[in-house]
Design an enzyme around this catalytic site. Sequence first.
Site, PDB file in Angstrom:
ATOM      1  CG  HIS A   1      -1.048  62.923   0.733  1.00 57.73           C
ATOM      2  ND1 HIS A   1      -2.254  63.395   1.669  1.00 57.73           N
ATOM      3  CD2 HIS A   1      -0.077  63.590   0.699  1.00 57.73           C
ATOM      4  CE1 HIS A   1      -1.571  64.557   1.964  1.00 57.73           C
ATOM      5  NE2 HIS A   1      -0.243  64.838   1.452  1.00 57.73           N
TER       6      HIS A   1
ATOM      7  CB  SER B   1       2.275  59.117  -2.233  1.00 59.48           C
ATOM      8  OG  SER B   1       3.503  60.330  -2.425  1.00 59.48           O
TER       9      SER B   1
ATOM     10  CG  ASP C   1      -1.456  62.002   4.906  1.00 60.92           C
ATOM     11  OD1 ASP C   1      -2.237  61.238   4.718  1.00 60.92           O
ATOM     12  OD2 ASP C   1      -1.425  63.358   5.149  1.00 60.92           O
TER      13      ASP C   1
ATOM     14  CG  ASN D   1      -4.976  58.434   1.654  1.00 56.44           C
ATOM     15  OD1 ASN D   1      -6.107  58.516   1.336  1.00 56.44           O
ATOM     16  ND2 ASN D   1      -4.089  59.111   2.226  1.00 56.44           N
TER      17      ASN D   1
HETATM   18  C1  GAR Z   1      -7.222  63.886  -4.503  1.00 53.89           C
HETATM   19  O1  GAR Z   1      -6.409  65.022  -5.042  1.00 53.89           O
HETATM   20  C2  GAR Z   1      -6.659  63.250  -3.343  1.00 53.89           C
HETATM   21  O2  GAR Z   1      -5.163  63.071  -3.552  1.00 53.89           O
HETATM   22  C3  GAR Z   1      -6.901  64.008  -2.166  1.00 53.89           C
HETATM   23  O3  GAR Z   1      -8.084  64.615  -2.305  1.00 53.89           O
HETATM   24  C4  GAR Z   1      -8.488  64.696  -3.744  1.00 53.89           C
HETATM   25  C5  GAR Z   1      -9.838  63.903  -4.241  1.00 53.89           C
HETATM   26  O4  GAR Z   1     -10.272  63.949  -5.297  1.00 53.89           O
HETATM   27  N1  GAR Z   1      -6.736  63.267  -0.976  1.00 53.89           N
HETATM   28  C6  GAR Z   1      -6.270  64.003   0.201  1.00 53.89           C
HETATM   29  O5  GAR Z   1      -5.950  64.981   0.262  1.00 53.89           O
HETATM   30  C7  GAR Z   1      -6.221  62.895   1.299  1.00 53.89           C
HETATM   31  N2  GAR Z   1      -5.502  63.494   2.183  1.00 53.89           N
HETATM   32  P1  GAR Z   1     -11.367  63.250  -6.012  1.00 53.89           P
HETATM   33  O6  GAR Z   1     -12.633  63.086  -4.983  1.00 53.89           O
HETATM   34  O7  GAR Z   1     -11.600  63.561  -7.410  1.00 53.89           O
HETATM   35  O8  GAR Z   1     -10.754  61.520  -6.278  1.00 53.89           O
END
Ligand code: GAR
Length: 199
Positions: A108, A135, A144, A106
């Site tokens: 994060h 991360s 997480d 994942n």
């Molecule tokens: C990213 O910033 C990712 O790190 C976060 O959602 C966004 C997705 O963007 N993920 C989380 O918060 C997971 N807990 P994207 O759809 O443009 O890749």
Amino acid sequence: MSAQRKVGVLISGRGSNLGALIAAKDAPYDIVLVISNIADAGGLDKARDAGIATKVIPHAGKTREAFDAELDAALRASGVELVCLAGFMRILSDGFARAWEGKLINIHPSLLPSYKGTRVHERVIEARETQSGASVHFVVPELDAGPVIAQATVPVHPDDSPDDLAARVLAAEHQLYPAALRMLADGKVRLKSGMAVFS
Ligand code: GAR
């Protein structure tokens, strides 16, 4: 050259990290399936434009276990070996995390173990942190909390809004995620006894 690893990506939204994983040059992996729990997730178009198979698996009205069983079946039917969560906003069941242990990662938007969960950028700014980042970690049943594979750090500026910080972190994510997946696909990192082991 060794065979390309088959990757499945789970998304819920715009899929900019998916786009970065697709765009990586000379990657030791092929993305063979993108699954979204949201039918109109923008990332699905990115996958389709790249000629990658997509599947929508709605979560509404299903138990977590039933939803995850559908994910698992779709991934296995496509021969997926490694799974990337890329803005996938569902908590996975313990059983799914265990079934894919060491093969499920994942991204994060914080420097884990700090700022797990949601509203990350708001909380980082409220706490007047001077640094944040992203991360990539192995997924374990606890949210997480899995061993970190790679991190990228960005500055937090005093006048940052959460959106400013999110954009800076996201740009770092787009470098970090393909690099971390490359390490996993190349066998340069693995999960052993609950730890990320590098070789
Ligand atoms: C990213 O910033 C990712 O790190 C976060 O959602 C966004 C997705 O963007 N993920 C989380 O918060 C997971 N807990 P994207 O759809 O443009 O890749």
